[in-house]
Design an enzyme around this catalytic site. Structure first.
Site, PDB file in Angstrom:
ATOM      1  N   LYS A 187      -5.975   1.046   8.570  1.00  0.00           N
ATOM      2  CA  LYS A 187      -4.660   0.166   8.243  1.00  0.00           C
ATOM      3  C   LYS A 187      -3.415   1.297   8.091  1.00  0.00           C
ATOM      4  O   LYS A 187      -3.556   2.248   7.299  1.00  0.00           O
ATOM      5  CB  LYS A 187      -4.743  -0.469   6.832  1.00  0.00           C
ATOM      6  CG  LYS A 187      -3.524  -1.404   6.457  1.00  0.00           C
ATOM      7  CD  LYS A 187      -3.763  -2.193   5.120  1.00  0.00           C
ATOM      8  CE  LYS A 187      -3.569  -1.213   3.939  1.00  0.00           C
ATOM      9  NZ  LYS A 187      -2.046  -0.928   3.706  1.00  0.00           N
ATOM     10  N   ASP A 238       0.203  -2.955   8.670  1.00  0.00           N
ATOM     11  CA  ASP A 238       0.496  -3.646   7.473  1.00  0.00           C
ATOM     12  C   ASP A 238       1.956  -3.893   7.130  1.00  0.00           C
ATOM     13  O   ASP A 238       2.415  -2.891   6.297  1.00  0.00           O
ATOM     14  CB  ASP A 238      -0.253  -3.272   6.333  1.00  0.00           C
ATOM     15  CG  ASP A 238      -0.279  -3.996   4.941  1.00  0.00           C
ATOM     16  OD1 ASP A 238       0.106  -5.321   4.992  1.00  0.00           O
ATOM     17  OD2 ASP A 238      -0.603  -3.692   4.057  1.00  0.00           O
ATOM     18  N   LYS A 249       4.029  -6.719   6.444  1.00  0.00           N
ATOM     19  CA  LYS A 249       4.151  -7.898   5.558  1.00  0.00           C
ATOM     20  C   LYS A 249       5.820  -8.276   5.881  1.00  0.00           C
ATOM     21  O   LYS A 249       6.742  -8.461   5.014  1.00  0.00           O
ATOM     22  CB  LYS A 249       4.181  -7.370   3.913  1.00  0.00           C
ATOM     23  CG  LYS A 249       2.869  -7.005   3.728  1.00  0.00           C
ATOM     24  CD  LYS A 249       2.891  -6.577   2.225  1.00  0.00           C
ATOM     25  CE  LYS A 249       1.486  -6.118   1.689  1.00  0.00           C
ATOM     26  NZ  LYS A 249       0.986  -4.850   2.073  1.00  0.00           N
ATOM     27  N   ASP A 273      11.552 -12.859   6.963  1.00  0.00           N
ATOM     28  CA  ASP A 273      12.970 -12.799   7.397  1.00  0.00           C
ATOM     29  C   ASP A 273      13.173 -14.072   7.959  1.00  0.00           C
ATOM     30  O   ASP A 273      12.183 -14.882   7.998  1.00  0.00           O
ATOM     31  CB  ASP A 273      13.352 -11.743   8.523  1.00  0.00           C
ATOM     32  CG  ASP A 273      14.937 -11.286   8.208  1.00  0.00           C
ATOM     33  OD1 ASP A 273      15.575 -12.334   8.367  1.00  0.00           O
ATOM     34  OD2 ASP A 273      15.024 -10.099   8.161  1.00  0.00           O
ATOM     35  N   THR A 281      -2.190  -8.351  -4.291  1.00  0.00           N
ATOM     36  CA  THR A 281      -3.385  -8.171  -5.131  1.00  0.00           C
ATOM     37  C   THR A 281      -2.699  -7.238  -6.315  1.00  0.00           C
ATOM     38  O   THR A 281      -3.494  -6.983  -7.334  1.00  0.00           O
ATOM     39  CB  THR A 281      -4.356  -7.282  -4.340  1.00  0.00           C
ATOM     40  OG1 THR A 281      -3.645  -6.153  -3.659  1.00  0.00           O
ATOM     41  CG2 THR A 281      -5.097  -8.389  -3.343  1.00  0.00           C
ATOM     42  N   ARG A 283      -7.267   4.769  -1.521  1.00  0.00           N
ATOM     43  CA  ARG A 283      -7.352   6.105  -2.475  1.00  0.00           C
ATOM     44  C   ARG A 283      -8.879   6.413  -2.491  1.00  0.00           C
ATOM     45  O   ARG A 283      -8.798   7.567  -2.656  1.00  0.00           O
ATOM     46  CB  ARG A 283      -6.722   5.633  -3.786  1.00  0.00           C
ATOM     47  CG  ARG A 283      -5.107   5.910  -3.392  1.00  0.00           C
ATOM     48  CD  ARG A 283      -4.178   5.629  -4.434  1.00  0.00           C
ATOM     49  NE  ARG A 283      -4.254   4.077  -4.560  1.00  0.00           N
ATOM     50  CZ  ARG A 283      -3.296   3.386  -5.415  1.00  0.00           C
ATOM     51  NH1 ARG A 283      -2.360   4.034  -6.156  1.00  0.00           N
ATOM     52  NH2 ARG A 283      -3.397   2.128  -5.033  1.00  0.00           N
TER      53      ARG A 283
END
Length: 231
Positions: free
Chosen positions: A33, A61, A63, A66, A116, A209
Site C-alpha cells: 500500500k 491509498d 482517499k 471531490d 479506523t 508500522r
C-alpha cells in the site's frame, strides 16, 4: 511463499526508503500500500517500479474526494498505471465517478467507510449523524456497494457485519487497523489481530508500522502471515 492477503503499508518518507523496505521483505510480501503521505516523496514512481519491475500488487491509498468530474478525471489518470486497488471516500457520487474513471481497467475501486483512527467523539466533532459506529459503517458500506464500489475499507471490528450484508456478496473487504498480537496500537482506535480480521470476513489486511519499524521487517511480516495462516 507470499500470501497477498497481507498488504504492507509503505508509510515511509520517500521512494528510496520504500525500495529498501521492499528489498528487505523480498518474496515474503507480494502486495504493498502506498498512501498520500508518500505522494510528494516519489510514491507514484515507486508504485510503478514495484508493479512493472518487481511484479508486486499495488494498493494506492489516496482517499479521493471531490466533485464527480474531478474524481473521474483523477481516477482515469491513475488507472493508466495498471495498479490493483485505489481508495476513494464512500459517498455515492464519488464512487460512481471513480468507477467511470476506472472503466476498462482492472483497478478496483475501494470505498472508505469511516477511518479506523476515528471514534464516536470524532464523528460528533465532524457533525456526523448520531448512531453507533458499527451501524454507521455498515450503512455506509451498503451505500457504497450500491453505487458500484468493488470493495470497502473498514476496521476489522466491522468486517463481520459488512460481510453479512447482501450487497457485500462478491465484494472485497480490506481492513487497516490490524495489529499483530502484542503490537502497540499507534494512532488506531478500532483494531484486531490478523487472524481475527480474516476470520471475520476480511479479504486483505493492511499492516504498516509493526512491520516497517521492526528491526527485522521480513521476520515481522512472516510472523503476521503465520497468524493469518493459523486461523
Amino acid at each position: 511463499m507470499s500470501d497477498d492477503r497481507l498488504i504492507v503499508a509503505m508509510d515511509v518518507p520517500n521512494a528510496l526508503q520504500g525500495l529498501k523496505l521492499a528489498d528487505e521483505l523480498g518474496d515474503a510480501v507480494s502486495f504493498y500500500k502506498i498512501g498520500l503521505g508518500m505522494l510528494t516523496g516519489g510514491g507514484l514512481a515507486l508504485a510503478n517500479e514495484l508493479k512493472e519491475e518487481r511484479g508486486k500488487r499495488i494498493f494506492l491509498d489516496m482517499k479521493l474526494f471531490d466533485i464527480g468530474a474531478t474524481v473521474e478525471a483523477a481516477v482515469r489518470g491513475l488507472a493508466q498505471f495498471n495498479l490493483d486497488f485505489l481508495t476513494v471516500h464512500g459517498d455515492p457520487h464519488v464512487v460512481r465517478a471513480a468507477k467511470e474513471g476506472a472503466s476498462g481497467k482492472d483497478m478496483k475501486i475501494l470505498a472508505v467507510t469511516i477511518l479506523t483512527s476515528m471514534d464516536r467523539e470524532d464523528l460528533d466533532a465532524g457533525l456526523i449523524k448520531a448512531g453507533d459506529m458499527p451501524d454507521l459503517v455498515s450503512e455506509r458500506a451498503a451505500t457504497a456497494f450500491n453505487a458500484g464500489a468493488d470493495g470497502v475499507i473498514a476496521s476489522p471490528q466491522e468486517a463481520a457485519m459488512i460481510r453479512a450484508l447482501p450487497e457485500a456478496d462478491g465484494r472485497l473487504i480490506v481492513t487497516p487497523g490490524v495489529r499483530p498480537s502484542g503490537a502497540a496500537l499507534g494512532d488506531q482506535k478500532r483494531v484486531a489481530t490478523p487472524a481475527a480480521a480474516i476470520g471475520d470476513g476480511a479479504d486483505h489486511i493492511v499492516v504498516g508500522r509493526p512491520i516497517w519499524q521492526s528491526e527485522d521487517p521480513r521476520a515481522a511480516a512472516e510472523a503476521v502471515l503465520a497468524e493469518i495462516r493459523a486461523h
